[in-house]
Design a protein around this motif. Structure first.
Motif, PDB file in Angstrom:
ATOM      1  N   ASP A   1       0.738  -0.898   0.694  1.00 15.00           N
ATOM      2  CA  ASP A   1       0.142   0.104   0.316  1.00 15.00           C
ATOM      3  C   ASP A   1       0.474   1.075  -0.159  1.00 15.00           C
ATOM      4  O   ASP A   1       0.203   1.901   0.342  1.00 15.00           O
ATOM      5  CB  ASP A   1      -0.952  -0.415   0.995  1.00 15.00           C
ATOM      6  CG  ASP A   1      -1.929  -1.432   1.271  1.00 15.00           C
ATOM      7  OD1 ASP A   1      -2.377  -1.289  -0.215  1.00 15.00           O
ATOM      8  OD2 ASP A   1      -2.459  -1.959   2.178  1.00 15.00           O
ATOM      9  N   THR A   2       1.979   1.068   0.208  1.00 21.61           N
ATOM     10  CA  THR A   2       2.786   2.209  -0.295  1.00 21.61           C
ATOM     11  C   THR A   2       3.284   2.514  -1.613  1.00 21.61           C
ATOM     12  O   THR A   2       3.517   1.991  -2.530  1.00 21.61           O
ATOM     13  CB  THR A   2       3.987   1.799   0.636  1.00 21.61           C
ATOM     14  OG1 THR A   2       3.719   1.435   2.035  1.00 21.61           O
ATOM     15  CG2 THR A   2       4.941   3.399   0.788  1.00 21.61           C
ATOM     16  N   ILE A   3       3.577   3.614  -2.012  1.00 22.64           N
ATOM     17  CA  ILE A   3       3.198   4.715  -3.285  1.00 22.64           C
ATOM     18  C   ILE A   3       5.294   4.981  -3.757  1.00 22.64           C
ATOM     19  O   ILE A   3       5.002   6.370  -2.959  1.00 22.64           O
ATOM     20  CB  ILE A   3       2.650   4.883  -4.209  1.00 22.64           C
ATOM     21  CG1 ILE A   3       1.291   4.063  -4.271  1.00 22.64           C
ATOM     22  CG2 ILE A   3       3.097   5.602  -5.760  1.00 22.64           C
ATOM     23  CD1 ILE A   3       0.479   5.223  -4.944  1.00 22.64           C
ATOM     24  N   ILE A   4       5.928   4.741  -4.476  1.00 27.52           N
ATOM     25  CA  ILE A   4       7.475   5.701  -3.955  1.00 27.52           C
ATOM     26  C   ILE A   4       7.680   6.001  -5.178  1.00 27.52           C
ATOM     27  O   ILE A   4       7.793   5.906  -6.326  1.00 27.52           O
ATOM     28  CB  ILE A   4       8.317   4.597  -3.102  1.00 27.52           C
ATOM     29  CG1 ILE A   4       7.998   4.091  -1.922  1.00 27.52           C
ATOM     30  CG2 ILE A   4       9.739   5.355  -3.237  1.00 27.52           C
ATOM     31  CD1 ILE A   4       9.170   3.027  -1.622  1.00 27.52           C
ATOM     32  N   LEU A   5       8.037   7.558  -5.226  1.00 26.69           N
ATOM     33  CA  LEU A   5       8.820   8.280  -6.186  1.00 26.69           C
ATOM     34  C   LEU A   5      10.292   8.588  -6.459  1.00 26.69           C
ATOM     35  O   LEU A   5      10.457   9.279  -4.641  1.00 26.69           O
ATOM     36  CB  LEU A   5       7.467   9.866  -6.194  1.00 26.69           C
ATOM     37  CG  LEU A   5       8.016  11.057  -7.484  1.00 26.69           C
ATOM     38  CD1 LEU A   5       7.520  10.021  -8.549  1.00 26.69           C
ATOM     39  CD2 LEU A   5       7.286  11.807  -7.280  1.00 26.69           C
ATOM     40  N   ASN A   6      11.165   7.959  -6.714  1.00 27.87           N
ATOM     41  CA  ASN A   6      12.665   9.109  -6.766  1.00 27.87           C
ATOM     42  C   ASN A   6      13.304   8.373  -5.296  1.00 27.87           C
ATOM     43  O   ASN A   6      13.751   9.371  -4.677  1.00 27.87           O
ATOM     44  CB  ASN A   6      12.811   9.976  -7.259  1.00 27.87           C
ATOM     45  CG  ASN A   6      12.087  11.234  -6.278  1.00 27.87           C
ATOM     46  OD1 ASN A   6      11.960  11.212  -4.907  1.00 27.87           O
ATOM     47  ND2 ASN A   6      11.821  12.387  -6.881  1.00 27.87           N
ATOM     48  N   GLU A   7      12.403   7.806  -4.687  1.00 27.97           N
ATOM     49  CA  GLU A   7      13.102   7.457  -2.979  1.00 27.97           C
ATOM     50  C   GLU A   7      13.682   7.859  -2.082  1.00 27.97           C
ATOM     51  O   GLU A   7      13.567   8.462  -0.880  1.00 27.97           O
ATOM     52  CB  GLU A   7      14.920   6.957  -3.508  1.00 27.97           C
ATOM     53  CG  GLU A   7      15.108   5.508  -4.832  1.00 27.97           C
ATOM     54  CD  GLU A   7      13.944   4.230  -3.780  1.00 27.97           C
ATOM     55  OE1 GLU A   7      13.312   4.328  -3.061  1.00 27.97           O
ATOM     56  OE2 GLU A   7      13.395   3.995  -5.259  1.00 27.97           O
ATOM     57  N   ARG A   8      12.619   9.761  -2.409  1.00 28.11           N
ATOM     58  CA  ARG A   8      12.781  10.440  -1.802  1.00 28.11           C
ATOM     59  C   ARG A   8      11.120  10.936  -0.745  1.00 28.11           C
ATOM     60  O   ARG A   8      10.782  11.947   0.233  1.00 28.11           O
ATOM     61  CB  ARG A   8      13.298  12.002  -1.845  1.00 28.11           C
ATOM     62  CG  ARG A   8      14.715  11.833  -2.290  1.00 28.11           C
ATOM     63  CD  ARG A   8      15.341  13.136  -2.547  1.00 28.11           C
ATOM     64  NE  ARG A   8      15.099  13.934  -2.144  1.00 28.11           N
ATOM     65  CZ  ARG A   8      15.459  15.181  -2.654  1.00 28.11           C
ATOM     66  NH1 ARG A   8      15.204  15.480  -4.169  1.00 28.11           N
ATOM     67  NH2 ARG A   8      14.758  16.412  -2.059  1.00 28.11           N
ATOM     68  N   TYR A   9       9.884  10.936  -1.907  1.00 33.53           N
ATOM     69  CA  TYR A   9       9.128  11.019  -2.138  1.00 33.53           C
ATOM     70  C   TYR A   9       8.099   9.381  -1.435  1.00 33.53           C
ATOM     71  O   TYR A   9       8.098   8.932  -2.216  1.00 33.53           O
ATOM     72  CB  TYR A   9       8.668  11.664  -2.671  1.00 33.53           C
ATOM     73  CG  TYR A   9       8.840  12.993  -2.733  1.00 33.53           C
ATOM     74  CD1 TYR A   9       8.055  13.985  -2.448  1.00 33.53           C
ATOM     75  CD2 TYR A   9      10.430  13.444  -3.652  1.00 33.53           C
ATOM     76  CE1 TYR A   9       8.359  15.425  -2.429  1.00 33.53           C
ATOM     77  CE2 TYR A   9      10.645  14.564  -3.035  1.00 33.53           C
ATOM     78  CZ  TYR A   9       9.459  15.485  -2.551  1.00 33.53           C
ATOM     79  OH  TYR A   9       9.971  16.609  -2.453  1.00 33.53           O
ATOM     80  N   SER A  10       7.097   9.015  -1.006  1.00 34.34           N
ATOM     81  CA  SER A  10       6.102   7.957  -0.739  1.00 34.34           C
ATOM     82  C   SER A  10       4.892   8.090   0.004  1.00 34.34           C
ATOM     83  O   SER A  10       5.100   9.660   1.134  1.00 34.34           O
ATOM     84  CB  SER A  10       7.341   6.890  -0.004  1.00 34.34           C
ATOM     85  OG  SER A  10       7.332   7.415   1.339  1.00 34.34           O
ATOM     86  N   ILE A  11       3.934   7.706   0.226  1.00 30.04           N
ATOM     87  CA  ILE A  11       2.776   7.712   0.108  1.00 30.04           C
ATOM     88  C   ILE A  11       1.668   6.104   0.146  1.00 30.04           C
ATOM     89  O   ILE A  11       2.358   5.046  -0.118  1.00 30.04           O
ATOM     90  CB  ILE A  11       1.482   8.838  -1.000  1.00 30.04           C
ATOM     91  CG1 ILE A  11       0.623   9.436  -0.048  1.00 30.04           C
ATOM     92  CG2 ILE A  11       1.188   8.143  -2.052  1.00 30.04           C
ATOM     93  CD1 ILE A  11      -0.057  10.242  -0.753  1.00 30.04           C
ATOM     94  N   GLU A  12       1.507   6.085   1.587  1.00 26.38           N
ATOM     95  CA  GLU A  12       0.678   5.345   1.887  1.00 26.38           C
ATOM     96  C   GLU A  12      -0.630   4.964   2.377  1.00 26.38           C
ATOM     97  O   GLU A  12      -0.738   6.129   3.003  1.00 26.38           O
ATOM     98  CB  GLU A  12       1.657   4.353   3.435  1.00 26.38           C
ATOM     99  CG  GLU A  12       1.512   3.048   4.022  1.00 26.38           C
ATOM    100  CD  GLU A  12       2.193   2.945   4.685  1.00 26.38           C
ATOM    101  OE1 GLU A  12       2.113   1.798   5.149  1.00 26.38           O
ATOM    102  OE2 GLU A  12       3.357   3.525   5.261  1.00 26.38           O
ATOM    103  N   LYS A  13      -1.793   3.905   1.863  1.00 29.96           N
ATOM    104  CA  LYS A  13      -3.292   4.118   2.858  1.00 29.96           C
ATOM    105  C   LYS A  13      -2.842   3.197   3.624  1.00 29.96           C
ATOM    106  O   LYS A  13      -3.063   2.027   3.309  1.00 29.96           O
ATOM    107  CB  LYS A  13      -3.645   4.206   1.824  1.00 29.96           C
ATOM    108  CG  LYS A  13      -5.274   4.117   1.359  1.00 29.96           C
ATOM    109  CD  LYS A  13      -6.210   3.718   0.683  1.00 29.96           C
ATOM    110  CE  LYS A  13      -7.715   4.424   1.178  1.00 29.96           C
ATOM    111  NZ  LYS A  13      -8.562   4.191  -0.233  1.00 29.96           N
TER     112      LYS A  13
END
Length: 166
Positions: free
Chosen positions: A37-49
């Motif tokens: 449930d985690t979405i990662i963008l360029n290893e510095r940004y992530s968002i998790e539901k």
């Protein structure tokens, strides 16, 4: 979308740009990875539901509940991209491009990213409409409705929307 041993990789195949805070952006320039449930963008940004529905975000400037994130941090393009993918992945509206799915006007649904606008200008209404529907770039595109007058132009500027899933 592509499965990898390390998760699922998402990338957009679009030819249209959009503007974010005055910056020209191509969604196809961004690749995100999803692990559970985690979405990662360029290893510095992530968002998790989270299981309880809360959204948790990590950025170089903020870590915490997305709802509590200060507005100035939400102006970050990377945060917008994460939010976009989160909404796309978890959307309950799974409209697909097929003959069974139609809008009220009889046309198929089309995402913003694949909607192309052809604008025509003419001394008369007829000339403007004709120009708005005569583009060689629209091969394999579907017209989404009739040409419409652009407000405040006295009917000399018309726009026609097309869906181009190339």
């Amino acid at each position: 979308m592509k499965n990898e041993n390390t998760g699922i990789v998402y990338s957009a195949d679009v030819f249209k740009h959009f503007y974010f805070r005055g910056q020209k952006v191509f969604l196809s320039d961004f690749i995100v990875k999803r692990y559970d449930d985690t979405i990662i963008l360029n290893e510095r940004y992530s968002i998790e539901k989270k299981v309880n529905g809360e959204i948790f975000i990590k950025t170089p400037s903020y870590v915490g509940n997305f709802k509590e994130m200060p507005v100035e941090y939400k102006k970050d393009l990377n945060v917008f991209i994460l939010e976009f993918y989160l909404n796309e992945i978890y959307s309950t509206d799974k409209s697909t491009f097929n003959d069974k799915t139609k809008n009220n006007n009889g046309s198929r649904p089309c995402s913003f990213w694949n909607t192309y606008y052809c604008v025509g200008v003419g001394l008369t209404q007829s000339a403007a409409i004709a120009e708005s529907t005569a583009s060689g770039d629209l091969i394999n595109c579907e017209k989404l409705g009739p040409a419409e007058a652009v407000p405040f132009t006295e009917g000399t500027v018309w726009a026609t929307a097309y869906c181009c899933n190339k």
